[in-house]
Design a protein around this motif. Structure first.
Motif, PDB file in Angstrom:
ATOM      1  N   ASP A   1      -3.632   1.622 -21.282  1.00 28.48           N
ATOM      2  CA  ASP A   1      -3.772   1.510 -19.828  1.00 28.48           C
ATOM      3  C   ASP A   1      -4.190   0.111 -19.404  1.00 28.48           C
ATOM      4  OD1 ASP A   1      -2.959   3.971 -18.986  1.00 28.48           O
ATOM      5  OD2 ASP A   1      -4.939   4.738 -18.465  1.00 28.48           O
ATOM      6  N   TYR A   2      -5.234  -0.403 -20.034  1.00 28.59           N
ATOM      7  CA  TYR A   2      -5.780  -1.687 -19.578  1.00 28.59           C
ATOM      8  C   TYR A   2      -4.991  -2.881 -20.102  1.00 28.59           C
ATOM      9  CZ  TYR A   2      -9.406   0.730 -17.165  1.00 28.59           C
ATOM     10  OH  TYR A   2     -10.051   1.543 -16.276  1.00 28.59           O
ATOM     11  N   ILE A   3      -4.296  -2.707 -21.200  1.00 30.85           N
ATOM     12  CA  ILE A   3      -3.365  -3.763 -21.626  1.00 30.85           C
ATOM     13  C   ILE A   3      -2.242  -3.902 -20.602  1.00 30.85           C
ATOM     14  CG2 ILE A   3      -1.613  -4.364 -23.347  1.00 30.85           C
ATOM     15  CD1 ILE A   3      -3.462  -3.190 -25.482  1.00 30.85           C
ATOM     16  N   LEU A   4      -1.726  -2.766 -20.123  1.00 27.46           N
ATOM     17  CA  LEU A   4      -0.683  -2.786 -19.096  1.00 27.46           C
ATOM     18  C   LEU A   4      -1.200  -3.384 -17.794  1.00 27.46           C
ATOM     19  CD1 LEU A   4       0.940   0.739 -19.667  1.00 27.46           C
ATOM     20  CD2 LEU A   4       1.981  -1.478 -20.146  1.00 27.46           C
TER      21      LEU A   4
ATOM     22  N   ILE B   1       0.825  -1.198   0.000  1.00 30.01           N
ATOM     23  CA  ILE B   1       0.000   0.000   0.000  1.00 30.01           C
ATOM     24  C   ILE B   1       0.864   1.254   0.000  1.00 30.01           C
ATOM     25  CG2 ILE B   1      -0.246   0.283   2.499  1.00 30.01           C
ATOM     26  CD1 ILE B   1      -3.113   0.534  -0.039  1.00 30.01           C
ATOM     27  N   GLU B   2       2.045   1.178   0.613  1.00 32.32           N
ATOM     28  CA  GLU B   2       2.969   2.324   0.630  1.00 32.32           C
ATOM     29  C   GLU B   2       3.521   2.600  -0.760  1.00 32.32           C
ATOM     30  OE1 GLU B   2       3.096  -0.192   2.799  1.00 32.32           O
ATOM     31  OE2 GLU B   2       2.343   0.857   4.580  1.00 32.32           O
ATOM     32  N   GLN B   3       3.844   1.539  -1.517  1.00 30.01           N
ATOM     33  CA  GLN B   3       4.346   1.727  -2.880  1.00 30.01           C
ATOM     34  C   GLN B   3       3.288   2.376  -3.775  1.00 30.01           C
ATOM     35  OE1 GLN B   3       5.497  -2.432  -3.547  1.00 30.01           O
ATOM     36  NE2 GLN B   3       7.613  -1.745  -3.898  1.00 30.01           N
ATOM     37  N   VAL B   4       2.050   1.917  -3.637  1.00 28.77           N
ATOM     38  CA  VAL B   4       0.964   2.477  -4.437  1.00 28.77           C
ATOM     39  C   VAL B   4       0.754   3.955  -4.102  1.00 28.77           C
ATOM     40  CG1 VAL B   4      -1.528   2.391  -4.853  1.00 28.77           C
ATOM     41  CG2 VAL B   4      -0.207   0.269  -4.763  1.00 28.77           C
ATOM     42  N   THR B   5       0.786   4.270  -2.800  1.00 32.32           N
ATOM     43  CA  THR B   5       0.512   5.636  -2.351  1.00 32.32           C
ATOM     44  C   THR B   5       1.645   6.591  -2.680  1.00 32.32           C
ATOM     45  OG1 THR B   5      -0.773   4.720  -0.517  1.00 32.32           O
ATOM     46  CG2 THR B   5      -0.140   7.039  -0.356  1.00 32.32           C
ATOM     47  N   ASN B   6       2.880   6.177  -2.383  1.00 37.11           N
ATOM     48  CA  ASN B   6       4.009   7.112  -2.435  1.00 37.11           C
ATOM     49  C   ASN B   6       4.842   7.051  -3.708  1.00 37.11           C
ATOM     50  OD1 ASN B   6       4.236   6.099   0.923  1.00 37.11           O
ATOM     51  ND2 ASN B   6       3.499   8.088   0.303  1.00 37.11           N
ATOM     52  N   GLN B   7       4.731   5.962  -4.479  1.00 37.93           N
ATOM     53  CA  GLN B   7       5.587   5.818  -5.668  1.00 37.93           C
ATOM     54  C   GLN B   7       4.814   5.738  -6.977  1.00 37.93           C
ATOM     55  OE1 GLN B   7       8.779   2.848  -5.229  1.00 37.93           O
ATOM     56  NE2 GLN B   7       8.490   2.902  -3.012  1.00 37.93           N
ATOM     57  N   LEU B   8       3.584   5.238  -6.942  1.00 40.97           N
ATOM     58  CA  LEU B   8       2.832   5.090  -8.184  1.00 40.97           C
ATOM     59  C   LEU B   8       1.901   6.270  -8.460  1.00 40.97           C
ATOM     60  CD1 LEU B   8       1.857   1.292  -8.342  1.00 40.97           C
ATOM     61  CD2 LEU B   8       3.536   2.530  -9.707  1.00 40.97           C
TER      62      LEU B   8
ATOM     63  N   GLY C   1       5.642  -5.278 -12.554  1.00 37.44           N
ATOM     64  CA  GLY C   1       6.827  -4.528 -12.145  1.00 37.44           C
ATOM     65  C   GLY C   1       6.545  -3.051 -11.948  1.00 37.44           C
ATOM     66  N   MET C   2       7.389  -2.423 -11.141  1.00 38.19           N
ATOM     67  CA  MET C   2       7.218  -1.013 -10.796  1.00 38.19           C
ATOM     68  C   MET C   2       7.335  -0.105 -12.020  1.00 38.19           C
ATOM     69  SD  MET C   2       6.637   1.344  -8.580  1.00 38.19           S
ATOM     70  CE  MET C   2       6.789   0.524  -6.975  1.00 38.19           C
ATOM     71  N   THR C   3       8.314  -0.375 -12.901  1.00 33.40           N
ATOM     72  CA  THR C   3       8.524   0.485 -14.068  1.00 33.40           C
ATOM     73  C   THR C   3       7.297   0.508 -14.968  1.00 33.40           C
ATOM     74  OG1 THR C   3      10.899   0.020 -14.023  1.00 33.40           O
ATOM     75  CG2 THR C   3      10.006   0.945 -16.048  1.00 33.40           C
ATOM     76  N   ALA C   4       6.709  -0.661 -15.220  1.00 26.98           N
ATOM     77  CA  ALA C   4       5.529  -0.751 -16.084  1.00 26.98           C
ATOM     78  C   ALA C   4       4.354  -0.006 -15.482  1.00 26.98           C
ATOM     79  CB  ALA C   4       5.159  -2.214 -16.315  1.00 26.98           C
ATOM     80  N   MET C   5       4.160  -0.124 -14.172  1.00 28.05           N
ATOM     81  CA  MET C   5       3.036   0.548 -13.519  1.00 28.05           C
ATOM     82  C   MET C   5       3.268   2.049 -13.409  1.00 28.05           C
ATOM     83  SD  MET C   5       0.698  -1.691 -13.060  1.00 28.05           S
ATOM     84  CE  MET C   5       1.271  -2.392 -14.632  1.00 28.05           C
ATOM     85  N   GLN C   6       4.522   2.470 -13.323  1.00 27.64           N
ATOM     86  CA  GLN C   6       4.799   3.919 -13.331  1.00 27.64           C
ATOM     87  C   GLN C   6       4.517   4.496 -14.712  1.00 27.64           C
ATOM     88  OE1 GLN C   6       8.846   4.017 -11.805  1.00 27.64           O
ATOM     89  NE2 GLN C   6       8.130   4.689  -9.789  1.00 27.64           N
TER      90      GLN C   6
END
Length: 491
Positions: free
Chosen positions: A93-96, A48-55, A102-107
């Motif tokens: 967006d939805y293909i990804l 949840i921290e990665q989603v909130t603070n990095q994504l 991975g973090m890079t793809a979601m960023q």
């Protein structure tokens, strides 16, 4: 003549139907209310921290970076290419979400979502370039209501499927991919506008000049051909000179449009009433974006989706429907907004502040859901009032400009707030502290507008009292016959 008028009047129907179809499928995304549970669940395995603070902060930065370039090129390219770009970005967006990890793809996904948000201006402005002004009110209501309908249907469908345990979050994203694919296909059916809003007048004058130059150039070429035995080198140089002239004309047209935008900007923001409506728009929209982006994180914190049957979709559907009803009701409210406007903004901003504080301090998910519904309905009510008051005092070109500028200011404020409060490179506060700060943010807005509104109301009362006293003095000083005549005239 009557037949031609009937055909012309029906010309607005086709682009409106196609655009509304696009708007419905572009917003009918069942996966959206369950994005955070999907990211923190077994499919993506983020904390949840990665989603909130990095994504999620990436969306804010991307939206801000692309808003102004997209705003300018939307009109210059005449809308349709930008709408197609938005449809393609939604599909990506939805293909990804379905197949990338991975973090890079979601960023990159969040960056791409920023592009989707920035290109929304094309959807809301396109229709004004293909229909006559007499249909503006009608087509605006259609286009805005259909997006609310699409979002409500998508959220309700998602909640129904999840509650019945018919599908997983993965298949909600698959359904959303199908919906936005239909939207992308529909975007190609839109007719290409024959005019733009900002560049129309300059383009038309440029076109006339170009026509004149081309015809003159053709005559000169014919004369030179007769006098120079059609020398190929000479003809090539002459054509090159004409091409350079056309390029200069295009640059001049663009420069004139930019200067006109600057002139419209200064005129629009010179009005005190428009200034405070715009100020509220920018500040409150900044807070709304933050709460809308991170409310799923708060819900997951209070009741983790792994251990609890969540109702995000139902809440979003009901909140949107409630907001739509309150927004519709604005049309039947009769107030002198120049007197009561600031007080209304202050009162409902206080309601928003209380609801956000309630969301931040409660441990009960149902209380949090209720707070969100109150907040969203209050915001949609006020943004409708604000939009109406700005649009009723401006021509369509200046309204589109203020729409872009106000959203840009909101994003600048949101970016500052995100860097300081949310981003892991800033304070990186937990979600509870974030919502307490957002509640304080709305409390500040409420305080400013309540104070300003109170001063405006007192000034209005004093002015009215002074005017009444002056009328009484005039009546007293008049002789009886004149007084009788004036009284009769007044009656």
């Amino acid at each position: 003549m009557d037949c031609w008028k009937a055909v012309r009047d029906k010309e607005w129907v086709y682009p409106t139907v196609v655009l509304c179809t696009y708007g419905f499928f572009a917003t009918m995304k069942p996966a959206e209310p369950f994005l955070t549970p999907y990211l923190v669940g077994p499919y993506k395995n983020f904390t949840i921290e990665q989603v909130t603070n990095q994504l999620f902060p990436i969306w804010t930065y991307s939206f801000l970076a692309m808003l102004i370039p997209v705003f300018l090129f939307t009109d210059y390219l005449q809308y349709k290419p930008i709408i197609i770009t938005q449809g393609a970005a939604l599909v990506i967006d939805y293909i990804l979400l379905l197949f990338a990890n991975g973090m890079t793809a979601m960023q990159y996904l969040q960056f791409n979502t920023g592009l989707v948000s920035a290109t929304e201006v094309a959807y809301y402005a396109y229709i004004y370039s293909v229909v006559d002004a007499e249909h503006y009110q009608k087509v605006t209501s259609y286009c805005r209501s259909i997006t609310l309908t699409g979002y409500t249907v998508g959220s309700a469908l998602a909640q129904l499927l999840i509650s019945l345990e018919a599908v997983s979050y993965f298949y909600l994203n698959a359904i959303s991919l199908g919906s936005v694919t239909v939207a992308l296909i529909t975007s190609f059916l839109l007719p290409m506008p024959k005019k733009s809003i900002f560049f129309q007048s300059s383009a038309e004058s440029s076109k006339e000049t170009t026509k004149s130059n081309t015809s003159n150039g053709s005559l000169n070429l014919k004369r030179n051909i007769q006098g120079s035995s059609a020398n190929p080198v000479f003809l090539e140089r002459k054509q090159s000179a004409l091409d350079d002239s056309l390029k200069i004309k295009e640059k001049t047209t663009f420069l004139k449009a930019i200067l006109q935008l600057w002139s419209d900007f200064k005129t629009s923001y010179s009005s005190r009433n428009l200034l405070y409506w715009s100020l509220w728009w920018a500040i409150a929209t900044c807070g709304y974006y933050q709460i809308f982006n991170y409310v799923q994180v708060l819900w997951d914190h209070i009741e983790p989706s792994k251990n609890f049957s969540i109702y995000n979709g139902g809440v979003e559907a009901l909140a949107t429907l409630t907001g739509a009803i309150t927004s519709f009701g604005v049309g039947y409210v009769k107030l002198d907004w120049s007197v009561w406007g600031e007080l209304v903004l202050g009162i409902f901003s206080a309601v928003s502040s209380a609801s956000v504080f309630m969301m931040g301090i409660t441990d009960n998910i149902w209380v949090c859901y209720a707070g969100y519904m109150i907040f969203k309905a209050s915001y949609m009510l006020l943004i409708t009032i604000t939009t109406f008051n700005i649009a009723s005092n401006l021509c369509m070109e200046r309204y589109a400009l203020m729409f872009g500028v106000n959203n840009c200011m909101a994003l600048i404020l949101q970016t500052i707030l995100t860097i300081i409060v949310v981003d892991s490179r800033g304070l990186g506060l937990d979600i509870i502290m974030q919502f307490l700060i957002y509640g304080s943010f709305y409390a500040l807005i409420a305080g400013i507008f309540l104070l300003s509104g109170l001063l405006t109301f007192i000034y209005y009362k004093l002015k009215k009292k002074r005017r009444n006293l002056e009328e009484d003095v005039i009546i007293i000083t008049l002789d009886p016959p004149t007084q009788q005549i004036c009284s009769s005239t007044k009656l």
